[in-house]
Design a protein around this motif. Structure first.
Motif, PDB file in Angstrom:
ATOM      1  N   ALA A 141      -9.389  10.104   9.015  1.00 40.00           N
ATOM      2  CA  ALA A 141      -9.238   9.823   7.581  1.00 40.00           C
ATOM      3  C   ALA A 141     -10.579   9.937   6.860  1.00 40.00           C
ATOM      4  O   ALA A 141     -10.650  10.484   5.747  1.00 40.00           O
ATOM      5  CB  ALA A 141      -8.637   8.440   7.375  1.00 40.00           C
ATOM      6  N   LEU A 142     -11.648   9.440   7.469  1.00 37.08           N
ATOM      7  CA  LEU A 142     -12.966   9.545   6.842  1.00 37.08           C
ATOM      8  C   LEU A 142     -13.393  11.001   6.706  1.00 37.08           C
ATOM      9  O   LEU A 142     -14.004  11.395   5.706  1.00 37.08           O
ATOM     10  CB  LEU A 142     -13.997   8.772   7.664  1.00 37.08           C
ATOM     11  N   ALA A 143     -13.071  11.812   7.710  1.00 34.65           N
ATOM     12  CA  ALA A 143     -13.422  13.231   7.645  1.00 34.65           C
ATOM     13  C   ALA A 143     -12.679  13.925   6.508  1.00 34.65           C
ATOM     14  O   ALA A 143     -13.242  14.780   5.804  1.00 34.65           O
ATOM     15  CB  ALA A 143     -13.109  13.903   8.979  1.00 34.65           C
ATOM     16  N   ALA A 184      -5.631   1.530   5.195  1.00 30.86           N
ATOM     17  CA  ALA A 184      -6.333   1.640   3.912  1.00 30.86           C
ATOM     18  C   ALA A 184      -7.182   2.903   3.852  1.00 30.86           C
ATOM     19  O   ALA A 184      -7.178   3.630   2.840  1.00 30.86           O
ATOM     20  CB  ALA A 184      -7.200   0.401   3.687  1.00 30.86           C
ATOM     21  N   HIS A 185      -7.924   3.193   4.914  1.00 35.63           N
ATOM     22  CA  HIS A 185      -8.769   4.387   4.911  1.00 35.63           C
ATOM     23  C   HIS A 185      -7.921   5.669   4.829  1.00 35.63           C
ATOM     24  O   HIS A 185      -8.320   6.636   4.172  1.00 35.63           O
ATOM     25  CB  HIS A 185      -9.629   4.415   6.176  1.00 35.63           C
ATOM     26  N   LEU A 202      -7.272  -3.831  -0.822  1.00 37.99           N
ATOM     27  CA  LEU A 202      -7.317  -3.554  -2.260  1.00 37.99           C
ATOM     28  C   LEU A 202      -7.778  -2.128  -2.540  1.00 37.99           C
ATOM     29  O   LEU A 202      -7.309  -1.493  -3.494  1.00 37.99           O
ATOM     30  CB  LEU A 202      -8.244  -4.555  -2.950  1.00 37.99           C
ATOM     31  N   ILE A 203      -8.668  -1.600  -1.726  1.00 39.62           N
ATOM     32  CA  ILE A 203      -9.077  -0.204  -1.884  1.00 39.62           C
ATOM     33  C   ILE A 203      -7.897   0.712  -1.592  1.00 39.62           C
ATOM     34  O   ILE A 203      -7.640   1.673  -2.322  1.00 39.62           O
ATOM     35  CB  ILE A 203     -10.273   0.112  -0.966  1.00 39.62           C
ATOM     36  N   GLY A 204      -7.153   0.422  -0.541  1.00 37.25           N
ATOM     37  CA  GLY A 204      -5.976   1.223  -0.224  1.00 37.25           C
ATOM     38  C   GLY A 204      -4.913   1.154  -1.302  1.00 37.25           C
ATOM     39  O   GLY A 204      -4.155   2.109  -1.494  1.00 37.25           O
ATOM     40  N   LEU A 205      -4.838   0.039  -2.016  1.00 36.03           N
ATOM     41  CA  LEU A 205      -3.828  -0.159  -3.055  1.00 36.03           C
ATOM     42  C   LEU A 205      -4.310   0.245  -4.442  1.00 36.03           C
ATOM     43  O   LEU A 205      -3.605  -0.002  -5.430  1.00 36.03           O
ATOM     44  CB  LEU A 205      -3.399  -1.629  -3.078  1.00 36.03           C
TER      45      LEU A 205
END
Length: 305
Positions: free
Chosen positions: A83-85, A152-153, A214-217
């Motif tokens: 996901a980060l990539a 989330a990521h 919260l970042i994911g949402l």
């Protein structure tokens, strides 16, 4: 003016880059994708292009044939860092077959608890936990149960590519992932690592995982999100966790909250932390930092706003 707080952290990141182009969790150690990703996001747009190009070349060398990414050169299995990539690729404007392969992998992987046996056990009240297993979510690695952080990521990554590749399927997984996070809220309004209740005992939430949820949402209109934002502001004021405070800075800013800048101060004073990941996240969460790179950006089509 960014001030000494931001600039000293960026300088620390520039100075601690490894010869292979990546970053470790602490200077002088082997490179890993997670700290490399956060350092690259923190340094994006700061005039560090040659260094970031070297880092991106290393990251891409860790992609496996199934589209997933190794967390380091020493670990041979693909994991959640895929996901980060994908997020890095989107930030760098890369949209090619390799990125599509990573999205395919993220769409294929689901939490191990989302199977017919666990769902049947939940329906029959055989699971001694208040846990909604109807949603797929994402695990740390394929074959494991889903957790808040990798979910989330992955939502951050998929929201950046939803308009570019397999939009209907990406949209469906985004909605399902958002619903999983909402279903896993603790009774205090935040999130822990993944299970709000075990053995019929309510479990508490934590600053770091509440921030990542919260970042994911980001972009989701739900009363529970507003309650969690209030809790996040309280966590930020009270927590002794530097990592939790850094993630909360990012999460609150992504959700439109006016967060006071941290007290100015240089990084690297005698006896202070040498944590690369913390320096990156603190730089990202600063008012002039790149926290917006974690925001939804390319929102899911028809996202609830």
């Amino acid at each position: 003016m960014a001030g000494v707080y931001l600039e000293s952290r960026l300088e620390f990141l520039r100075a601690s880059q490894n010869p292979d182009g990546g970053w470790s969790y602490f200077p002088g150690k082997g490179s890993w994708l997670e700290p490399t990703a956060y350092a690259m996001l923190a340094l994006h747009g700061t005039g560090s292009d040659p260094a970031l190009d070297r880092a991106w070349k290393l990251v891409r060398s860790w992609q496996l044939s199934d589209g997933s990414y190794q967390p380091s050169g020493e670990v041979k299995d693909g994991t959640w860092v895929t996901a980060l990539a994908v997020t890095l690729a989107s930030v760098r404007g890369v949209d090619d077959a390799s990125v599509h392969g990573s999205v395919d992998w993220l769409l294929r992987v689901v939490g191990a608890e989302h199977n017919i046996y666990t769902r049947a056990g939940s329906f029959l009240h055989l699971i001694k936990a208040r846990l909604d297993v109807s949603h797929q979510g994402w695990p740390w690695r394929d074959g494991n149960a889903s957790w808040i952080e990798p979910t989330a990521h992955t939502l951050v990554a998929l929201k950046k590519v939803v308009s570019q590749y397999r939009p209907a399927e990406v949209e469906r997984r985004i909605r399902d992932g958002e619903e999983l996070i909402l279903s896993r809220r603790c009774t205090d309004g935040g999130w822990n690592y993944g299970t709000p209740n075990m053995l019929y005992v309510d479990l508490p939430s934590y600053p770091e995982t509440t921030a990542l949820a919260l970042i994911g949402l980001d972009g989701v209109a739900d009363p529970g999100v507003n309650q969690a934002l209030d809790l996040g502001q309280r966590f930020r004021a009270e927590t002794k966790s530097s990592l939790g405070k850094a993630w909360l800075q990012i999460a609150l800013r992504c959700n439109g909250k006016d967060v006071a800048a941290p007290e100015e101060g240089p990084w690297g004073a005698p006896g202070s932390s040498r944590d690369v990941m913390l320096a990156s996240l603190e730089a990202l969460g600063y008012p002039q930092g790149n926290y917006k790179l974690f925001c939804a950006g390319g929102r899911a089509m028809g996202a609830r706003t």
